[in-house]
Design an enzyme around this catalytic site. Sequence first.
Site, PDB file in Angstrom:
ATOM      1  N   HIS A   1     -25.483 -31.105   4.361  1.00 45.97           N
ATOM      2  CA  HIS A   1     -25.984 -29.747   4.526  1.00 45.97           C
ATOM      3  C   HIS A   1     -24.938 -28.723   4.097  1.00 45.97           C
ATOM      4  O   HIS A   1     -24.365 -28.018   4.915  1.00 45.97           O
ATOM      5  CB  HIS A   1     -26.398 -29.502   5.979  1.00 45.97           C
ATOM      6  CG  HIS A   1     -27.340 -28.323   6.151  1.00 45.97           C
ATOM      7  ND1 HIS A   1     -27.008 -27.062   5.738  1.00 45.97           N
ATOM      8  CD2 HIS A   1     -28.575 -28.227   6.685  1.00 45.97           C
ATOM      9  CE1 HIS A   1     -28.004 -26.229   6.013  1.00 45.97           C
ATOM     10  NE2 HIS A   1     -28.976 -26.915   6.587  1.00 45.97           N
TER      11      HIS A   1
ATOM     12  N   HIS B   1     -26.518  -9.686  13.568  1.00 45.76           N
ATOM     13  CA  HIS B   1     -26.806 -11.061  13.154  1.00 45.76           C
ATOM     14  C   HIS B   1     -25.642 -11.967  13.520  1.00 45.76           C
ATOM     15  O   HIS B   1     -24.473 -11.588  13.397  1.00 45.76           O
ATOM     16  CB  HIS B   1     -27.048 -11.146  11.645  1.00 45.76           C
ATOM     17  CG  HIS B   1     -27.330 -12.542  11.167  1.00 45.76           C
ATOM     18  ND1 HIS B   1     -28.472 -13.229  11.540  1.00 45.76           N
ATOM     19  CD2 HIS B   1     -26.609 -13.397  10.392  1.00 45.76           C
ATOM     20  CE1 HIS B   1     -28.453 -14.430  10.982  1.00 45.76           C
ATOM     21  NE2 HIS B   1     -27.332 -14.554  10.287  1.00 45.76           N
TER      22      HIS B   1
ATOM     23  N   ASP C   1     -29.121 -28.902  12.162  1.00 41.82           N
ATOM     24  CA  ASP C   1     -28.473 -27.589  12.186  1.00 41.82           C
ATOM     25  C   ASP C   1     -28.188 -27.244  13.642  1.00 41.82           C
ATOM     26  O   ASP C   1     -29.081 -27.316  14.495  1.00 41.82           O
ATOM     27  CB  ASP C   1     -29.386 -26.528  11.582  1.00 41.82           C
ATOM     28  CG  ASP C   1     -29.563 -26.691  10.085  1.00 41.82           C
ATOM     29  OD1 ASP C   1     -29.025 -27.663   9.526  1.00 41.82           O
ATOM     30  OD2 ASP C   1     -30.252 -25.855   9.478  1.00 41.82           O
TER      31      ASP C   1
ATOM     32  N   HIS D   1     -37.291 -24.847  10.489  1.00 46.64           N
ATOM     33  CA  HIS D   1     -36.952 -23.967   9.369  1.00 46.64           C
ATOM     34  C   HIS D   1     -37.482 -24.531   8.051  1.00 46.64           C
ATOM     35  O   HIS D   1     -37.584 -25.756   7.878  1.00 46.64           O
ATOM     36  CB  HIS D   1     -35.432 -23.778   9.278  1.00 46.64           C
ATOM     37  CG  HIS D   1     -34.908 -22.761  10.231  1.00 46.64           C
ATOM     38  ND1 HIS D   1     -33.597 -22.744  10.662  1.00 46.64           N
ATOM     39  CD2 HIS D   1     -35.511 -21.713  10.853  1.00 46.64           C
ATOM     40  CE1 HIS D   1     -33.421 -21.735  11.497  1.00 46.64           C
ATOM     41  NE2 HIS D   1     -34.566 -21.103  11.629  1.00 46.64           N
TER      42      HIS D   1
ATOM     43  N   HIS E   1     -25.227 -21.707  12.741  1.00 49.11           N
ATOM     44  CA  HIS E   1     -24.484 -22.912  12.385  1.00 49.11           C
ATOM     45  C   HIS E   1     -23.089 -22.902  12.992  1.00 49.11           C
ATOM     46  O   HIS E   1     -22.468 -21.848  13.156  1.00 49.11           O
ATOM     47  CB  HIS E   1     -24.381 -23.032  10.862  1.00 49.11           C
ATOM     48  CG  HIS E   1     -25.706 -23.106  10.182  1.00 49.11           C
ATOM     49  ND1 HIS E   1     -26.348 -24.307   9.913  1.00 49.11           N
ATOM     50  CD2 HIS E   1     -26.535 -22.138   9.728  1.00 49.11           C
ATOM     51  CE1 HIS E   1     -27.498 -24.063   9.313  1.00 49.11           C
ATOM     52  NE2 HIS E   1     -27.635 -22.758   9.192  1.00 49.11           N
TER      53      HIS E   1
ATOM     54  N   ASP F   1     -23.872 -31.142   9.937  1.00 49.38           N
ATOM     55  CA  ASP F   1     -24.062 -29.840   9.301  1.00 49.38           C
ATOM     56  C   ASP F   1     -22.707 -29.258   8.878  1.00 49.38           C
ATOM     57  O   ASP F   1     -21.791 -29.144   9.687  1.00 49.38           O
ATOM     58  CB  ASP F   1     -24.752 -28.941  10.327  1.00 49.38           C
ATOM     59  CG  ASP F   1     -24.896 -27.488   9.896  1.00 49.38           C
ATOM     60  OD1 ASP F   1     -24.691 -27.190   8.707  1.00 49.38           O
ATOM     61  OD2 ASP F   1     -25.236 -26.666  10.767  1.00 49.38           O
TER      62      ASP F   1
END
Length: 563
Positions: free
Chosen positions: A398, A372, A171, A83, A376, A203
């Site tokens: 994070h 969606h 992540d 990412h 995480h 994370d």
Amino acid sequence: MLLDEKGVLKPLAEKLKIISLGGLNEVGKNITVLEYGKDMIVVDCGIGFPEDDMYGIDLVVPDVSYLVKNASKIRGFFLTHGHEDHIGSLPYVLQQVQAPVHGTRLTIGLVKLKLSEHHLLDKTKLHTHEAGEIVKAGCFQVEFIHVNHSIADAVAFAIRTPVGTVVFSGDFKIDPTPVEGGIMDLTRLGQLGKEGVLAFLCDSTNAERPGYTPSERTVAEGFDGLFRNCRQRILITTFASNANRLQSILTTAHRYGRKVAVTGRSMENVLRVSTELGYLTVPPDTLIDINQVNTLPKEKVVIVTTGSQGENMSALYRIAFSGHRQVELQPGDRVMISASAIPGNEKAVSKIIDELYRKGAEVIYDKSSGLHVSGHACQEELRILHALLKPKFFIPVHGEQRMLQLHAKLAIGMGMKPSHVLISDLGKVIELSSKTMKFNGTVPAGKVFVDGSGVGDVGAQVLRDRKHLAQDGMIVVVANISEEDGGIITGPDIITRGFVYVKESGDLMDEMRFIAMNAIENTMRRGRLDYGAIKAAVKGDLSQYLYKVTRRNPMILPVINEV
């Protein structure tokens, strides 16, 4: 521990330093340094996205002056996944420091694209690894551990150091039914916990959310329901790097006899790399060129675009505002936004959604649509990792401050001593021994702005000026003064931009000319031609007057020429 001359154990003189140069009190720009003696490794190297008040800024990269200063110590960059907020700064950083880059196949494939664009590919050593491999880098040994995330080939790291094992989660989420790659390697994490983990960096993005993050496979089910019996043209936007989401779209489109066209450079790149490396399987006779979408019936077309974060000039933005060359939005088009807005991007996303509605599209974007799921971990998944690893020390990373605080609270709630949990900040140096963890000093850290081809040439003062101009506008005062006697030959002329419309504000303009002329003449009566004093007087008198009359504070630029 080391042996002294008599063979007796003595404590290590050096301590492990952990320094975050990005990724704390922000979402993005993740980069963390581990340093021990003469060795240093860097975990991730990501970009951040500009905030609303960063006018004209394209990207935000971390301040890596500490890495530049210690370039000879760097044994490698280790990347958890592909990412942008974890790899996007590499082209900018590698122009300043040279070190090998380590990652999994898809991650390195995406890095190659970036480095090629910046003409750095031939200058950088790239190393590809599989989950389970261990890489030696100076005094460090870095083990790659498979995790689930919203991109394939994501890993956590178990880093063996002279003072103990440090685990970076990267992540992750625990996905029992992943689209690709199998479930996260919880067995290996449990083994590490039994062996002993000194510190855990984890994370914190979803530390506010209770429960578990839904599986990526639920999104595929959501697509199926929205494709079934649909007679409209379908447009879908999602994160360009989410190859698993692309796979679900391609599979569902093929099931319902639709052709898929992809638009947006970053998504086209991910599609190509993921397909070449075998992380994406394109069903036969499904993918078409974007130029072909208008040759097919609308019920046979799916267009996948970039722009899920409302980015200006992304493919979806251009489609919504009638600026796309190949795709013109049609009333009745079904537009699916298969992403959630990153904090700070909500307004930009809402702007696009409003425009899509204005053009007559059907827009499906709320969380209840099942389009969606996060990549995480939520609170229960975080608890599972803490329970498996049983770390001696914990450092939440994070996330923004509230996320870090809540994650720290979660760890303490599971029995960790509050003194064994540290919430750090950018540039703070955490020193770790086998028994202690504490702050000890700071290093340079912060934001470097990328504006066009310039990196770092726009600083805080330039941004303040841009903000000032955006809020109150600008006034330029031009006057020509005689070199012989100091008298005003022409002017002062008043030029405004972003302040008032001249034709509708004649009285105000006349008053500004009168005040500027008085300021110049009063300064000249003091007996010497001092341009600095003249400019200061003009600026000061006009600022005072304009704030009193308009309650605005425009930027005033006096230009005094000697003729």
